[in-house]
Design an enzyme around this catalytic site. Structure first.
Site, PDB file in Angstrom:
ATOM      1  N   ASP A 147      12.025  46.633   8.013  1.00 61.60           N
ATOM      2  CA  ASP A 147      10.753  46.580   7.300  1.00 61.60           C
ATOM      3  C   ASP A 147      10.943  47.235   5.931  1.00 61.60           C
ATOM      4  O   ASP A 147      11.643  48.244   5.806  1.00 61.60           O
ATOM      5  CB  ASP A 147       9.756  47.359   8.181  1.00 61.60           C
ATOM      6  N   ASN A 161       3.360  46.185  -3.839  1.00 61.21           N
ATOM      7  CA  ASN A 161       2.455  45.078  -4.179  1.00 61.21           C
ATOM      8  C   ASN A 161       1.289  45.553  -5.039  1.00 61.21           C
ATOM      9  O   ASN A 161       0.918  44.900  -6.020  1.00 61.21           O
ATOM     10  CB  ASN A 161       1.894  44.441  -2.906  1.00 61.21           C
ATOM     11  N   HIS A 167       1.474  40.766  -6.622  1.00 59.66           N
ATOM     12  CA  HIS A 167       2.013  39.992  -5.506  1.00 59.66           C
ATOM     13  C   HIS A 167       3.197  39.122  -5.900  1.00 59.66           C
ATOM     14  O   HIS A 167       4.065  38.862  -5.069  1.00 59.66           O
ATOM     15  CB  HIS A 167       0.907  39.145  -4.872  1.00 59.66           C
ATOM     16  N   ASP A 223       6.550  39.183  -3.846  1.00 55.53           N
ATOM     17  CA  ASP A 223       7.229  37.996  -3.308  1.00 55.53           C
ATOM     18  C   ASP A 223       8.688  37.969  -3.744  1.00 55.53           C
ATOM     19  O   ASP A 223       9.592  37.683  -2.959  1.00 55.53           O
ATOM     20  CB  ASP A 223       6.534  36.724  -3.811  1.00 55.53           C
ATOM     21  N   GLU A 281       6.351  41.857   5.497  1.00 55.78           N
ATOM     22  CA  GLU A 281       7.541  42.453   4.881  1.00 55.78           C
ATOM     23  C   GLU A 281       8.528  42.892   5.953  1.00 55.78           C
ATOM     24  O   GLU A 281       9.351  43.762   5.760  1.00 55.78           O
ATOM     25  CB  GLU A 281       7.148  43.643   3.991  1.00 55.78           C
TER      26      GLU A 281
END
Ligand SMILES: [Mg+2]
Length: 315
Positions: free
Chosen positions: A187, A195, A200, A204, A231
């Site tokens: 993770d 973020n 975002h 990404d 994530e």
């Protein structure tokens, strides 16, 4: 083209997108005719002279189409088709029966066993070629759809659906062959903050870069990496003991640090990952293995992130 040995490689090109057809017939003269004609198309061809050999080659080559004779000594075509359809890894290969048998009941039997088509001997070559082209085009589309259904759109690695299926299959395989199976759940640390701070798009992008690194570290065709959730990623390592999986996880952790992606967190300078590792024992099912890895991931997070945890490690 004389066929002195079976399973001869008849086309020089076996790479790229050239479709591959497997011809199975016990009469070499029948194969000669087909090979000559199909060689004019942009198709790779392999041949087998018995049902047994046909099954073996199908397993090794994973052809795009199988043209299958019915009457053969040993395993006949019906039995070959039946066994192909019972094997989840081979069941999607379209099978066309090519046979002198033309009674309605025989044709019906062929279809009921999972064949996509049934062509009578003697056949018209232009029609046979047209049907072959049409089946190959369908197979290509099916493969593309299958690929799309298995792939995570953002990271282009396996998606959750594909991972769940693979995990189930690998757990069964590990139990059958009494092999270890390791799972790493990982993770991205403080990803929400990342973020929030960078937006975002950047988030990404960060996931894409990490996915690429995870993928680059896969060593064997049987290893797989998947996007498990937002994530969260999963790495499945068949035939790998806990010790090996721990080393692997540590390598992944370092590789992400070395990417030196600036972090949002005040605690860290660069983006890091936390990893939980678990290895299935002989009786462990998929859910239990997932829970075990998840527990370890939680431990790694709780102990300060940017680290690897497994049962008994660190003590
Ligand atoms: Mg025959």
């Amino acid at each position: 083209m004389p066929l002195t040995t079976s399973s001869t490689l008849l086309s020089a090109s076996t790479t790229g997108d050239t479709p591959l057809i497997l011809l199975v017939d016990d009469v070499p003269a029948n194969l000669d005719v087909l090979v000559d004609q199909l060689a004019q198309e942009n198709i790779d061809i392999r041949v087998a002279l018995s049902g047994e050999e046909g099954l073996q080659l199908a397993n090794i080559l994973r052809p795009d189409l199988i043209l299958l004779d019915i009457m053969m000594p040993g395993i006949d075509g019906y039995e070959v088709c039946k066994r192909l359809k019972l094997d989840p890894e081979l069941a999607d290969i379209p099978v066309v029966f090519l046979t002198a048998k033309d009674e309605e009941i025989e044709v019906e039997r062929g279809f009921s066993l999972g064949a996509v088509d049934y062509i009578h001997k003697p056949f018209s070559m232009p029609i046979l070629k047209a049907r072959v082209r049409s089946h190959l085009a369908l197979k290509r589309k099916n493969d593309m759809l299958e690929q799309l259904a298995c792939t995570d759109a953002l990271t282009q690695i396996a998606n959750r659906r594909h991972f769940d299926l693979s995990l189930k299959r690998e757990v069964q395989r590990a139990q059958r062959y009494k092999q270890p199976l390791s799972l790493i759940l990982l993770d991205v640390d403080f990803f929400k903050r990342y973020n929030d701070q960078f937006g975002h798009c950047a988030g990404d992008n960060c996931l894409q870069i990490i996915a690429t690194v995870l993928k680059a570290h896969l060593r064997r065709p049987s290893d797989m990496v998947a996007r498990y959730g937002g994530e969260e990623f999963a790495v499945l390592l068949p035939d790998t003991k806990l010790e090996g999986a721990l080393k692997y996880a540590e390598k992944l952790r370092q590789s992400v640090v070395e990417l030196a992606i600036p972090a949002a967190s005040a605690n860290n300078e660069v983006v890091t990952i936390s990893l939980g590792v678990a290895t299935a024992n002989a009786t462990m099912d998929a859910t239990t293995l997932l829970q075990a890895a998840d527990t370890q991931l939680y431990r790694a997070k709780h102990a300060g992130r940017n680290q690897v945890a497994a049962e008994g490690f660190p003590t």
